[in-house]
Design an enzyme around this catalytic site. Structure first.
Site, mmCIF file in Angstrom:
data_model
loop_
_atom_site.group_PDB
_atom_site.id
_atom_site.type_symbol
_atom_site.label_atom_id
_atom_site.label_comp_id
_atom_site.label_asym_id
_atom_site.label_seq_id
_atom_site.Cartn_x
_atom_site.Cartn_y
_atom_site.Cartn_z
ATOM 1 N N ASP A 162 0.874 -1.167 0.000
ATOM 2 C CA ASP A 162 0.000 0.000 0.000
ATOM 3 C C ASP A 162 0.908 1.213 0.000
ATOM 4 O OD1 ASP A 162 -2.695 1.039 0.003
ATOM 5 O OD2 ASP A 162 -2.270 1.825 1.997
ATOM 6 N N SER A 163 0.534 2.211 -0.761
ATOM 7 C CA SER A 163 1.425 3.353 -0.904
ATOM 8 C C SER A 163 0.629 4.617 -1.136
ATOM 9 C CB SER A 163 2.408 3.122 -2.062
ATOM 10 O OG SER A 163 1.711 2.914 -3.271
#
Length: 207
Positions: A79-80
């Protein structure tokens, strides 16, 4: 005719670009690596996971745990997002839906530019952040973080990036994230850093 090796790792994403990136990184680290051992959640028809955690690593773990439970395979997820200094780390985990519409890159970029319209260059610092995680068959969890610092421009440049890439000038670079080649971007990106840190753990799980 041989069907090839059975999948042993599932990447918890429906994003084909992320799958290609993970395969590239593992191929560089594991002698004789066969890309068919890594498949995506999309390849397996798994549903999207509701990302309702409040941290990057929390959302990545939600996705990896769900994929591991559904398949019995080693599961990898990430996740970014973008963190902006003067916005106290926002948009952060809300990066993909900052404008209120998930995945609307043009609207997200336009809103961010409007919010920073009066901010001087020396205060337009930002960073892309990524949490990459692995959950193995025994439920052991590993989390690795990557960060790419830089600065936000006043107008977009480049056509090859996604999300906020056209607005983001990585530290020490003259090209935006949307102007860099995929190889140059992988070498310095938040996701590249996190996945390279996680790759030896994945390689050990495959050994």
């Amino acid at each position: 005719m041989s069907a090839g090796p059975a999948p042993r790792v599932v990447l918890a994403t429906h994003n084909a670009g992320k799958l290609r990136e993970l395969r590239r990184i593992l191929a560089a680290l594991i002698p004789g690596f066969d890309e068919r051992v890594v498949v995506s959640a999309g390849d397996l028809g798994l549903p999207d996971v509701v990302e309702d955690a409040v941290t990057f690593d929390g959302n990545a773990l939600l996705k990896a745990r769900a994929a591991a439970r559904a398949t019995g395979l080693v599961a990898v997820a990430d996740d970014s997002g973008l963190t902006v200094d003067v916005l106290n780390g926002c948009p952060g985990i809300f990066s993909a839906r900052w404008s209120g519409r998930h995945g609307d890159d043009a609207a997200n970029n336009a809103l961010l530019l409007a919010q920073l319209s009066d901010i001087a260059e020396e205060h337009r610092g930002a960073a892309f952040v990524c949490a990459a995680v692995m959950v193995d068959a025994a439920g052991q969890e590993t989390v690795k973080l990557g960060r790419m610092p830089g600065q936000l421009l006043r107008e977009p440049r480049g056509d090859d990036g996604i999300g906020y890439d056209p607005l983001f000038l990585p530290e020490g670079q003259t090209l935006t994230s949307a102007e860099l080649s995929p190889e140059a971007k992988d070498a310095i990106s938040h996701r590249g850093i996190a996945l390279r840190a996680l790759a030896p753990v994945i390689a050990a799980a495959l050994a």
